[in-house]
Write a protein that holds these residues in place. Structure first.
Motif, PDB file in Angstrom:
ATOM      1  N   HIS A   1      12.669 -12.475  -1.933  1.00  0.00           N
ATOM      2  CA  HIS A   1      11.857 -11.317  -1.582  1.00  0.00           C
ATOM      3  C   HIS A   1      10.963 -10.888  -2.735  1.00  0.00           C
ATOM      4  CE1 HIS A   1      14.495  -8.569  -3.966  1.00  0.00           C
ATOM      5  NE2 HIS A   1      15.412  -9.479  -3.670  1.00  0.00           N
ATOM      6  N   GLU A   2      10.021 -10.021  -2.427  1.00  0.00           N
ATOM      7  CA  GLU A   2       9.241  -9.373  -3.468  1.00  0.00           C
ATOM      8  C   GLU A   2      10.168  -8.468  -4.283  1.00  0.00           C
ATOM      9  OE1 GLU A   2       5.090  -8.091  -2.183  1.00  0.00           O
ATOM     10  OE2 GLU A   2       6.172  -8.141  -0.270  1.00  0.00           O
ATOM     11  N   PRO A   3       9.920  -8.311  -5.603  1.00  0.00           N
ATOM     12  CA  PRO A   3      10.812  -7.501  -6.427  1.00  0.00           C
ATOM     13  C   PRO A   3      10.736  -6.023  -6.062  1.00  0.00           C
ATOM     14  CG  PRO A   3       9.494  -8.988  -7.768  1.00  0.00           C
ATOM     15  CD  PRO A   3       8.891  -8.981  -6.397  1.00  0.00           C
ATOM     16  N   CYS A   4      11.646  -5.575  -5.219  1.00  0.00           N
ATOM     17  CA  CYS A   4      11.660  -4.197  -4.736  1.00  0.00           C
ATOM     18  C   CYS A   4      13.016  -3.953  -4.086  1.00  0.00           C
ATOM     19  CB  CYS A   4      10.529  -3.985  -3.725  1.00  0.00           C
ATOM     20  SG  CYS A   4      10.498  -2.349  -2.949  1.00  0.00           S
TER      21      CYS A   4
ATOM     22  N   ASP B   1       0.836  -1.212   0.000  1.00  0.00           N
ATOM     23  CA  ASP B   1       0.000   0.000   0.000  1.00  0.00           C
ATOM     24  C   ASP B   1       0.866   1.256   0.000  1.00  0.00           C
ATOM     25  OD1 ASP B   1      -2.310  -1.465  -0.032  1.00  0.00           O
ATOM     26  OD2 ASP B   1      -2.669  -1.337   2.128  1.00  0.00           O
ATOM     27  N   PHE B   2       1.892   1.283   0.849  1.00  0.00           N
ATOM     28  CA  PHE B   2       2.772   2.450   0.926  1.00  0.00           C
ATOM     29  C   PHE B   2       3.534   2.625  -0.385  1.00  0.00           C
ATOM     30  CE2 PHE B   2       6.498   4.919   1.863  1.00  0.00           C
ATOM     31  CZ  PHE B   2       6.107   5.824   2.841  1.00  0.00           C
ATOM     32  N   ALA B   3       4.051   1.517  -0.922  1.00  0.00           N
ATOM     33  CA  ALA B   3       4.836   1.596  -2.156  1.00  0.00           C
ATOM     34  C   ALA B   3       4.002   2.160  -3.307  1.00  0.00           C
ATOM     35  CB  ALA B   3       5.378   0.213  -2.512  1.00  0.00           C
ATOM     36  N   ARG B   4       2.763   1.722  -3.417  1.00  0.00           N
ATOM     37  CA  ARG B   4       1.913   2.205  -4.501  1.00  0.00           C
ATOM     38  C   ARG B   4       1.485   3.653  -4.282  1.00  0.00           C
ATOM     39  NH1 ARG B   4      -1.931  -3.235  -5.266  1.00  0.00           N
ATOM     40  NH2 ARG B   4      -0.310  -4.491  -6.306  1.00  0.00           N
ATOM     41  N   ARG B   5       1.166   3.967  -3.038  1.00  0.00           N
ATOM     42  CA  ARG B   5       0.645   5.314  -2.732  1.00  0.00           C
ATOM     43  C   ARG B   5       1.741   6.381  -2.776  1.00  0.00           C
ATOM     44  NH1 ARG B   5      -0.909   4.137   1.919  1.00  0.00           N
ATOM     45  NH2 ARG B   5       0.682   5.176   3.205  1.00  0.00           N
ATOM     46  N   GLU B   6       2.899   6.090  -2.192  1.00  0.00           N
ATOM     47  CA  GLU B   6       3.921   7.112  -2.019  1.00  0.00           C
ATOM     48  C   GLU B   6       5.055   7.031  -3.040  1.00  0.00           C
ATOM     49  OE1 GLU B   6       3.355   9.469  -0.012  1.00  0.00           O
ATOM     50  OE2 GLU B   6       1.743   8.605   1.197  1.00  0.00           O
ATOM     51  N   LEU B   7       5.301   5.851  -3.590  1.00  0.00           N
ATOM     52  CA  LEU B   7       6.452   5.667  -4.475  1.00  0.00           C
ATOM     53  C   LEU B   7       6.062   5.381  -5.919  1.00  0.00           C
ATOM     54  CD1 LEU B   7       8.478   3.386  -2.021  1.00  0.00           C
ATOM     55  CD2 LEU B   7       8.993   5.779  -2.550  1.00  0.00           C
ATOM     56  N   GLY B   8       4.762   5.128  -6.151  1.00  0.00           N
ATOM     57  CA  GLY B   8       4.332   4.770  -7.496  1.00  0.00           C
ATOM     58  C   GLY B   8       4.940   3.460  -7.965  1.00  0.00           C
ATOM     59  N   PHE B   9       5.190   2.555  -7.007  1.00  0.00           N
ATOM     60  CA  PHE B   9       5.824   1.276  -7.301  1.00  0.00           C
ATOM     61  C   PHE B   9       4.821   0.164  -7.027  1.00  0.00           C
ATOM     62  CE2 PHE B   9       8.908  -2.201  -6.670  1.00  0.00           C
ATOM     63  CZ  PHE B   9       9.728  -1.986  -7.776  1.00  0.00           C
TER      64      PHE B   9
END
Length: 519
Positions: free
Chosen positions: A212-215, A121-129
């Motif tokens: 890990h998840e790709p990040c 949620d944070f990655a999509r909301r704040e990082l556009g990832f």
């Protein structure tokens, strides 16, 4: 070759070393068979990666895995997948156009910086990832640095709040922040899980294989990390500011018992035969976003079926990956991409020595009844007299030999449920393979059970079809929505130890009950 032909063979990925703030790498060099092993900042290898490093200063495409095609062309794994996402990833994962699971290995002689990774949620909301980063670490080797036992700092202790963590951060009280976290000793061959949003740092002296998840986004709370490395604001919070930096952490707290249960993973044996053993070292139930199976073998062994692509790492020894008549050689310390269209894969030791390979799978596919209930693995039949039934099968149909087992085995007490209450049922089982499907015969021996209920009502006959499922919660929610709930469940034993099986009472509507067991 066209793109669909390319997707029928495994791909060994090229070496892909990246520079990090922490120091180490000598064990990593030796593991990969490199000359002049030394410790320094080239301390991490991106084994299987479709994301670039998140470093403030980075080279173009730094961190992306590459492979060499049969034509001799070098191509990134990301671009290879884009040639034909359906063939390489499978229908389920094609829309993402990404492996959805990655692997790297690092070797550190210093403590990692205090950090955490964003959740999705944070990655999509704040990082556009598209995703965050949960991770599991399989410890390849350890070494004592200054006489200290390698350890993992992870998770907040009871009493820690966002306010307290922020105050310590503003003061840059590193000892105080470390004291807020649990310290777990780590050991070679063991596996540890760190969820997205959890504070953590690995102590000195470990070479870790991280799935890990790709990040690669890492939020850091320690500015003056090493005498020769001070993190910039960008390296700490990616330009989001310190308020967002504090927001990325999850402020759940754990007792020592709770953190050990969450983060120290226990392996489960999935199959064991002379010369080959398969263990689950990270399950979907534990990590949610990926699973990891460990193959230890001295003879050729087939990987377990999976509806989609997978990745693999040769952990010990050298391995030959065989699929569709194609063979590729993966020396120790290399990552391998296994396309969906490659089908069945056989692992073969390249030398006469014990070989270890980790096979990692992407997150379970969204629940689809048509996929889950497509390939039954077993037909179950209930009988009153198992011995007489087996005599007839052998004499009339030439079947056998049979594998017979009591449930539960003597001196064991696996979990058993009968209509939601604790069960005491016992039974004798017989197993026999009819082509690709297993025939199971069951004779109840005592206690209340759906098997005894069936025999009293209908007599001997076909009782159920059995299916493997990634995990139980989505299946149960679907079945409850359609008017069925678990009638009987139990803990597996023998080859199915640590698995759970469950029956749904569908007989009156479709002519057989449904059994599911997590894989």
């Amino acid at each position: 070759m066209n793109s669909s032909d390319y997707a029928k063979m495994p791909y060994v990925l090229n070496l892909n070393r990246v520079k990090r703030a922490y120091k180490g790498g000598a064990l990593l060099d030796a593991w990969q068979g490199l000359d002049h092993c030394s410790d320094g900042n080239w301390s991490e290898e991106f084994l299987v990666s479709t994301v670039e490093v998140s470093n403030e200063k980075k080279a173009a495409q730094e961190g992306l895995s590459t492979t060499t095609l049969p034509t001799g062309q070098t191509i990134t794994l990301k671009d290879l997948i884009r040639k034909d996402p359906v063939a390489f990833l499978g229908q389920t994962y094609a829309p993402a156009q990404d492996v959805c699971v990655s692997a790297r290995v690092g070797d550190t002689i210093v403590r990692h910086v205090l950090q955490c990774h964003p959740d999705t949620d944070f990655a999509r909301r704040e990082l556009g990832f598209p995703n965050g980063k949960a991770e599991a670490w399989y410890i390849l080797q350890t070494r004592q640095i200054d006489g200290r036992q390698p350890c993992l700092y992870v998770g907040f202790k009871p009493g820690v709040t966002r306010e307290k963590w922020t105050e310590l951060f503003n003061k840059q009280d590193i000892d105080g922040m470390l004291e807020c976290m649990h310290c777990i000793p780590v050991y070679q061959g063991h596996t540890y899980f760190v969820d997205a949003g959890m504070p953590h740092c690995l102590g000195p002296g470990s070479m870790f294989l991280e799935v890990h998840e790709p990040c690669d986004y890492t939020f850091r709370v320690e500015k003056n990390y090493l005498p020769d490395h001070v993190f910039s604001d960008y390296e700490m919070n990616y330009g989001l500011g310190n308020e967002k930096l504090m927001e990325v952490f999850h402020y759940d707290t754990y007792t020592e018992e709770e953190i050990l249960r969450k983060c120290v993973l226990q392996p489960a044996v999935l199959a064991s035969e002379p010369g080959a053993r398969v263990e689950s070292i990270v399950s979907y139930q534990q990590a949610k976003r990926f699973k990891v199976e460990k193959y230890t073998f001295t003879r050729p062994v087939k990987t377990r079926p999976f509806q989609g692509h997978q990745i693999a790492i040769t952990v010990q020894g050298d391995c030959v990956f065989c699929a569709n008549g194609q063979e590729v050689f993966a020396p120790q310390g290399r990552g391998v991409f296994l396309p969906a269209d490659g089908g069945e894969v056989t692992l073969r030791p390249a030398r006469e020595q014990e070989t270890v390979v980790l096979v990692c799978s992407p997150p379970p596919a969204p629940f689809s009844p048509g996929e889950i209930f497509r390939d039954p693995i077993q037909v179950g039949v209930l009988v009153r007299d198992l011995d007489t039934c087996l005599e007839k099968l052998e004499k009339v149909f030439g079947m056998g030999p049979f594998r017979i087992a009591d449930y539960p085995p003597a001196q064991t007490a696996p979990m058993r449920l009968y209509h939601g209450e604790g069960g005491d049922f016992q039974a004798k089982f017989c197993f026999f393979h009819l082509g690709n499907i297993e025939l199971e015969l069951i004779q109840p021996l005592g206690g209340q059970s759906i098997w005894e209920d069936f025999l009293r009502k209908r007599g001997s006959g076909i009782h159920h079809l059995k299916f493997l499922v990634p995990e139980h919660s989505a299946v149960r929610a679907h079945m409850q929505k359609n008017g069925y709930d678990v009638s009987q469940a139990g803990e597996g034993v023998g080859p199915n130890k640590h698995r759970i099986w469950a029956f749904y009472p569908t007989y009156d509507d479709i002519g057989f009950d449904v059994e599911v067991m997590n894989d």
